[in-house]
Enzyme design. Sequence first.
Site, short mmCIF file in Angstrom:
data_model
loop_
_atom_site.label_atom_id
_atom_site.label_comp_id
_atom_site.label_asym_id
_atom_site.label_seq_id
_atom_site.Cartn_x
_atom_site.Cartn_y
_atom_site.Cartn_z
N HIS A 90 -8.71 8.81 -0.31
CA HIS A 90 -9.21 7.44 -0.36
C HIS A 90 -8.18 6.59 0.37
CE1 HIS A 90 -11.56 8.75 -4.15
NE2 HIS A 90 -12.36 8.72 -3.09
N GLU A 93 -5.83 4.17 -1.31
CA GLU A 93 -4.92 4.66 -2.35
C GLU A 93 -3.70 5.23 -1.63
OE1 GLU A 93 -7.34 7.12 -4.92
OE2 GLU A 93 -8.83 5.52 -5.07
N HIS A 197 -3.93 10.53 -5.68
CA HIS A 197 -4.75 9.31 -5.66
C HIS A 197 -3.98 8.16 -6.30
CE1 HIS A 197 -8.93 11.10 -4.93
NE2 HIS A 197 -8.13 12.15 -4.94
N GLU A 291 -3.43 11.09 -10.25
CA GLU A 291 -3.50 9.62 -10.13
C GLU A 291 -2.10 9.12 -10.44
OE1 GLU A 291 -6.21 7.94 -9.29
OE2 GLU A 291 -7.91 9.25 -9.75
ZN LIG Z 1 -9.05 8.10 -5.39
#
Ligand SMILES: [Zn+2]
Length: 471
Positions: A90, A93, A197, A291
């Site tokens: 992404h 990110e 992420h 994350e």
């Molecule tokens: Zn992501």
Amino acid sequence: MLVHSKRLWLLASIFLFVGVFSSPTLNFQYHRYDDLSQYLHDVAAAYPNMTSLYSIGETLRRHKLWVLEMSTAPDSTLGIPSVKLIANIHGNEAAGREVLLHLIQFFVTNYSCSETVRWLLDNTRIHILPSLNPDGFEVSVEGKCEVGPGRENARLVDLNRSFPDYFQNNTKPRQYETQAIQDWLTNNTFVLSASLHGGALVANYPYENFMENTDMTQPYPPSVSPDDDVFRHLATVYASTHPTMHLGYPCNNMDREFQGGIINGAAWYPLIGGMQDYNYIFHGCVEITLEISCCKYPLARELPALWDENREALLKYIYQVHQGVRGVVRDNTTHQPIRTAGLKIEGRDSYFRTTSRGEFWRILLPGTYHLQVHAAGYEPQTIKFIVSPKKQKEHITTTWLDVNMPPVVRQATVVSDQVLLLTNLPEEAPMQHSTTTQKMANSARLNFMDISLLISGYITFSVVYLLSNGC
Ligand SMILES: [Zn+2]
């Protein structure tokens, strides 16, 4: 003799001097595409014996998807496992992109002074793809913590929803970036992987999706994979090494707490076409999603702290590739390696395959296991082995297996073509998985036992056929 020693010392000093002063520097700032490319080229030029740079493809905006491989293991050494770390799927990110650049810098500059770095590079091939979505990154905005521009690629497609999906038909058109990952996985055997992420603080593990007919009443149940123990262990290793992730603090923008800092992907929110399910189901590569920052695109001044928080966790995570079993599958008469042999740990309905050099790896927790091996033209083998809880090295418990396959008896040469059709699954065909929620899907596909039964049946049929024809 003295003159000779002086020359050697002078030579070593020159190399050291050149090495130190030609080392690329890396600041705590965001690197746009050109800067990122330049840095990676500089590292590859400064450390040719430790790194190599390659591209796995190009985006719509003609940005190359650069991968830096780091290892000091000779190419000829068998059994060296490959790990890959990917960030920035992404584009907005962004913290993971810089964290991976600092991981590169840490590895190349600490080989001679860190036992951990030296051991990892001597025994592992580490492939780093700092940005899978450079097109998205170029239009994203620093300091934008929530949803913003750049999450998708230049065609406005979410790359983490555009991979083939085992559970449901994914109708999203394939993207350059996803195709590059698919080709990369087809042409290389990766044992362990992580995708970085931002926007939360949690380690998320497979599965990310459910069977279509699953009751989707919230809260979602976990979608459990055959290697759930391994995935939970890997996620826990990361979360518990990270200074705050394991506390399960929800970020300010989250309405839930993650116990121990880990979560089953589908239990959090199910999705179609994710990269981590694709890695595991279609290629046997164990991947989790990390994350690492509450803010999707934190300000550059936060990067030193983010690097500090994730450095040890990343190193410890890479170490995990050395826990479990590995070995080489060979013909027991010619001793030649057998490529694309199908392997499975008994009781775990997930396949993996040997490399072109007959190598295999599987991450396993300590315990007693049986390895099942099938290959076209060979008698299937089942081998009992133990993954010891005793550490051979810090964090490492590797069991080595030499698997010697006896060729099948003469009649089986008639069978071999048929066997080949059954065991050489198409590259994009998923490996077999079954959990209680997946039995229906499995009934429509050949699984490991089906193949065994078909092979046995075919051999019996061939023998009867040959006998009845007087051969
Ligand atoms: Zn992501």
